[in-house]
Design a protein around this motif. Structure first.
Motif, PDB file in Angstrom:
ATOM      1  N   ALA A 136       0.606  -0.897   0.073  1.00 11.92           N
ATOM      2  CA  ALA A 136      -0.158  -0.004   0.052  1.00 11.92           C
ATOM      3  C   ALA A 136       0.669   1.057   0.317  1.00 11.92           C
ATOM      4  CB  ALA A 136      -0.982   0.359   1.430  1.00 11.92           C
ATOM      5  N   ILE A 137       0.439   1.791  -1.166  1.00 16.72           N
ATOM      6  CA  ILE A 137       1.397   3.586  -1.043  1.00 16.72           C
ATOM      7  C   ILE A 137      -0.055   4.548   0.069  1.00 16.72           C
ATOM      8  CG2 ILE A 137       2.001   5.067  -2.137  1.00 16.72           C
ATOM      9  CD1 ILE A 137       2.571   3.727  -5.002  1.00 16.72           C
ATOM     10  N   PRO A 138       0.574   5.095   1.471  1.00 17.41           N
ATOM     11  CA  PRO A 138       0.030   6.324   1.117  1.00 17.41           C
ATOM     12  C   PRO A 138      -0.522   6.820   0.676  1.00 17.41           C
ATOM     13  CG  PRO A 138       2.275   6.246   3.013  1.00 17.41           C
ATOM     14  CD  PRO A 138       2.590   4.712   1.291  1.00 17.41           C
ATOM     15  N   GLU A 139      -1.840   7.426   1.259  1.00 20.90           N
ATOM     16  CA  GLU A 139      -2.493   8.399   0.151  1.00 20.90           C
ATOM     17  C   GLU A 139      -1.673   9.806   0.581  1.00 20.90           C
ATOM     18  OE1 GLU A 139      -6.756   7.125  -0.761  1.00 20.90           O
ATOM     19  OE2 GLU A 139      -6.539   8.834  -0.012  1.00 20.90           O
ATOM     20  N   LEU A 140      -1.598  10.567   0.240  1.00 23.35           N
ATOM     21  CA  LEU A 140      -0.873  12.497   0.344  1.00 23.35           C
ATOM     22  C   LEU A 140      -1.729  12.921   1.598  1.00 23.35           C
ATOM     23  CD1 LEU A 140       0.713  12.957  -2.806  1.00 23.35           C
ATOM     24  CD2 LEU A 140       1.699  12.779  -0.058  1.00 23.35           C
ATOM     25  N   LYS A 141      -1.880  13.691   2.349  1.00 29.07           N
ATOM     26  CA  LYS A 141      -2.553  14.187   2.785  1.00 29.07           C
ATOM     27  C   LYS A 141      -2.999  14.945   2.373  1.00 29.07           C
ATOM     28  CE  LYS A 141       0.018  17.001   6.521  1.00 29.07           C
ATOM     29  NZ  LYS A 141       0.330  16.539   7.040  1.00 29.07           N
ATOM     30  N   LYS A 142      -4.707  15.852   2.319  1.00 33.94           N
ATOM     31  CA  LYS A 142      -5.379  16.592   1.822  1.00 33.94           C
ATOM     32  C   LYS A 142      -5.562  17.593   1.867  1.00 33.94           C
ATOM     33  CE  LYS A 142      -8.409  13.406  -0.541  1.00 33.94           C
ATOM     34  NZ  LYS A 142      -7.361  12.308  -0.610  1.00 33.94           N
ATOM     35  N   VAL A 143      -4.485  19.025   1.899  1.00 37.59           N
ATOM     36  CA  VAL A 143      -4.148  20.312   2.529  1.00 37.59           C
ATOM     37  C   VAL A 143      -4.965  20.832   1.697  1.00 37.59           C
ATOM     38  CG1 VAL A 143      -2.199  21.984   3.619  1.00 37.59           C
ATOM     39  CG2 VAL A 143      -1.835  19.076   3.824  1.00 37.59           C
ATOM     40  N   ASP A 144      -5.686  22.511   2.483  1.00 42.98           N
ATOM     41  CA  ASP A 144      -6.373  23.055   1.735  1.00 42.98           C
ATOM     42  C   ASP A 144      -5.421  24.465   1.205  1.00 42.98           C
ATOM     43  OD1 ASP A 144      -9.386  25.008   2.178  1.00 42.98           O
ATOM     44  OD2 ASP A 144      -8.145  24.965   0.378  1.00 42.98           O
ATOM     45  N   ARG A 145      -4.963  24.476   0.744  1.00 44.81           N
ATOM     46  CA  ARG A 145      -4.176  26.354   0.828  1.00 44.81           C
ATOM     47  C   ARG A 145      -4.496  26.700   0.866  1.00 44.81           C
ATOM     48  NH1 ARG A 145       0.611  24.045   2.602  1.00 44.81           N
ATOM     49  NH2 ARG A 145       1.424  21.218   1.764  1.00 44.81           N
ATOM     50  N   TRP A 146      -5.920  27.075   0.565  1.00 51.76           N
ATOM     51  CA  TRP A 146      -6.469  28.590   0.679  1.00 51.76           C
ATOM     52  C   TRP A 146      -7.244  29.002   1.956  1.00 51.76           C
ATOM     53  CZ3 TRP A 146      -4.639  32.307  -2.098  1.00 51.76           C
ATOM     54  CH2 TRP A 146      -3.408  31.550  -2.794  1.00 51.76           C
ATOM     55  N   THR A 147      -7.534  27.923   3.649  1.00 56.89           N
ATOM     56  CA  THR A 147      -7.989  28.942   3.497  1.00 56.89           C
ATOM     57  C   THR A 147      -7.547  29.962   4.262  1.00 56.89           C
ATOM     58  OG1 THR A 147      -6.117  27.780   6.147  1.00 56.89           O
ATOM     59  CG2 THR A 147      -8.196  26.613   5.142  1.00 56.89           C
ATOM     60  N   GLU A 148      -8.592  30.296   6.008  1.00 54.77           N
ATOM     61  CA  GLU A 148      -8.643  31.942   5.380  1.00 54.77           C
ATOM     62  C   GLU A 148      -7.597  32.755   6.259  1.00 54.77           C
ATOM     63  OE1 GLU A 148     -10.693  34.405   5.133  1.00 54.77           O
ATOM     64  OE2 GLU A 148      -9.819  35.447   6.663  1.00 54.77           O
ATOM     65  N   LYS A 149      -6.703  31.647   7.362  1.00 48.41           N
ATOM     66  CA  LYS A 149      -6.026  31.246   8.124  1.00 48.41           C
ATOM     67  C   LYS A 149      -4.333  31.275   6.683  1.00 48.41           C
ATOM     68  CE  LYS A 149      -2.813  29.781  11.913  1.00 48.41           C
ATOM     69  NZ  LYS A 149      -2.635  28.462  12.969  1.00 48.41           N
ATOM     70  N   ARG A 150      -4.698  30.370   6.321  1.00 51.62           N
ATOM     71  CA  ARG A 150      -3.338  30.907   4.703  1.00 51.62           C
ATOM     72  C   ARG A 150      -3.093  31.529   4.011  1.00 51.62           C
ATOM     73  NH1 ARG A 150      -3.371  24.105   5.035  1.00 51.62           N
ATOM     74  NH2 ARG A 150      -1.659  24.150   7.135  1.00 51.62           N
ATOM     75  N   SER A 151      -4.577  32.192   3.288  1.00 52.43           N
ATOM     76  CA  SER A 151      -4.598  33.321   2.789  1.00 52.43           C
ATOM     77  C   SER A 151      -4.169  34.255   3.373  1.00 52.43           C
ATOM     78  CB  SER A 151      -5.949  33.190   2.289  1.00 52.43           C
ATOM     79  OG  SER A 151      -7.531  33.313   3.377  1.00 52.43           O
ATOM     80  N   MET A 152      -4.580  35.249   4.219  1.00 48.55           N
ATOM     81  CA  MET A 152      -4.083  35.961   5.227  1.00 48.55           C
ATOM     82  C   MET A 152      -3.249  36.041   6.039  1.00 48.55           C
ATOM     83  SD  MET A 152      -6.466  38.575   4.582  1.00 48.55           S
ATOM     84  CE  MET A 152      -6.683  37.879   3.173  1.00 48.55           C
ATOM     85  N   TYR A 153      -2.102  35.121   6.112  1.00 40.53           N
ATOM     86  CA  TYR A 153      -1.003  35.081   7.470  1.00 40.53           C
ATOM     87  C   TYR A 153      -0.055  35.950   6.266  1.00 40.53           C
ATOM     88  CZ  TYR A 153       3.271  32.959   8.946  1.00 40.53           C
ATOM     89  OH  TYR A 153       3.652  32.950   9.942  1.00 40.53           O
ATOM     90  N   GLY A 154       0.255  36.506   7.231  1.00 42.32           N
ATOM     91  CA  GLY A 154       1.242  37.735   7.083  1.00 42.32           C
ATOM     92  C   GLY A 154       1.636  38.905   6.640  1.00 42.32           C
TER      93      GLY A 154
END
Lengths: 94, 302
Positions: free
Chosen positions: A3-21
């Motif tokens: 079994a090749i483990p599945e890559l975890k699905k990361v949402d790159r555009w959550t509120e925190k990530r899009s407003m970082y910085g």
């Protein structure tokens, strides 16, 4: 195992990530009424302060020591004693 | 059935192609495309020619050095879906045509990630773990290994020897001029790569998010758009339109920073924002070193 483990699905555009910085340059662009160090969310003895463990613990004792719990205060003092001896009496750089 | 896989390495990108069945027309699921692919639809519009008939809507307030010319860009409008540019605007070369210092961008980006970072990882040392004051068995005679406490790092359930200790901060400040130069380099990079767009004002005809997405798709601005405007008040239409959109975000001009500019593909500024940014960023080129912090009153702060 095949079994090749599945890559975890990361949402790159959550509120925190899009407003970082945002507001990191509030000093330069905001007429220096605020400093970016005021954006840091941390315990008060660590906010806008960088140091090794001994410096952090002594700063904690100065700033917060009189309202710490007795057990925590005792462990803090024991650790400070140990670190003082380790930094200043042992090793190559004392 | 046979499986064919061709691997070739390009000049900065790797493209791997694997098709298991030769009669497949759909894209294979593990296709890796290089990140520097260019969308040909974005290349059609070039910089404005010097003899363009459109009016110059706004000039540079600050003094432009004698050996440089101000840049010129189109000024668009958000009112209609397929409107022509309204006019031209001038951009100061020291802010929008700075040298592309990637090392300064890297420094400012790492500073933005790290100066706010406080790691709360904490482990108990052998003295802090509950118990372990008594010597478990005599030093000699029992036949077992010699130990002084049941909470030493060798024991299961014992303390950690060199683990993380308490809230650690990674705070440091880059010099102010480096941070300012980082902003200038980021703006110049956006300008140079045709990802900077100027808009006269953020008045939308309707608060529909789909209208904004159609506008961006039509004008080929990019996948993600960062809209910047000066002032504390924004019109309700643009706020409602961007509220539920993930990749289209609006921030005030005071919140502009290198990380957001690198995260979003396109950057949309208003004319007021450009004047504001030029005023704030160019002041640092000709200022004196501060004798007291800038938070105290100065007579010539921008």
């Amino acid at each position: 195992m095949h079994a090749i483990p599945e890559l975890k699905k990361v949402d790159r555009w959550t509120e925190k990530r899009s407003m970082y910085g945002v507001y990191d340059n509030i000093g330069i662009l905001g007429a220096f009424k605020a400093h970016p160090k005021e954006l840091i969310i941390a315990p008060c003895w660590v906010k806008a302060f960088r140091g090794n463990e001994l410096q952090r613990l002594t700063r904690k004792k100065r700033m917060v020591g009189d309202r710490m719990m007795t057990d925590d205060k005792l462990q803090l003092e024991k650790r400070v004693r140990l670190l003082y001896r380790r930094y200043n009496r042992t090793g190559k750089y004392r | 059935m046979f499986r064919c896989s061709v691997v070739f390495c390009g000049r900065g990108a790797a493209k791997r192609f694997a098709s298991s069945f030769s009669s497949e027309s759909a894209l294979p699921p593990n296709l890796l495309l290089p990140t520097n692919l260019v969308d040909p639809a974005r290349l059609r519009r070039g910089p404005p020619p010097s003899d363009s008939a459109l009016p110059l809507l706004s000039r540079c307030d600050a003094v432009v050095p004698a050996h440089l010319r101000p840049l010129q860009t189109w000024v668009e409008t958000l009112e209609r879906l397929d409107a022509e540019p309204l006019g031209l605007t001038e951009l100061h070369p020291d802010v929008f045509a700075a040298h592309p210092r990637l090392d300064i961008l890297h420094q400012v980006e790492t500073w933005q990630r790290n100066f706010k970072r406080v790691s709360h990882a904490h482990t108990k040392v052998r003295g802090e773990v509950r118990g372990g004051g008594k010597k478990p068995w005599n030093q000699k005679g029992s036949g077992r290994a010699r130990h002084g406490s049941i909470r030493s790092p060798l024991w299961r359930g014992g303390g950690v020897a060199n683990g993380p200790r308490g809230p650690t901060s990674y705070y440091y400040m880059l010099p102010m001029k480096v941070r300012v130069q980082g902003l200038k380099v980021a703006l110049s990079s956006k300008m140079a790569q045709d990802y900077l767009y100027v808009v006269d004002s953020l008045d939308l005809p309707s608060p529909d998010p789909q209208y904004l997405l159609d506008l961006i798709k039509h004008k080929h601005w990019g996948e993600s758009v960062l809209i910047v405007d000066v002032g504390e008040e924004f019109s309700e239409n643009i706020l409602r339109a961007t509220a539920n959109l993930k990749t289209v975000n609006i921030i005030p001009a005071m919140g502009l920073n290198v990380h957001s500019m690198l995260k979003h593909e396109a950057l949309v500024l208003t004319l007021n924002t450009i004047r504001f940014l030029e005023e704030k960023l160019l002041w640092h080129d000709g200022r004196f070193t501060p004798l007291y912090p800038f938070s105290l009153p100065y007579s010539d702060l921008p």
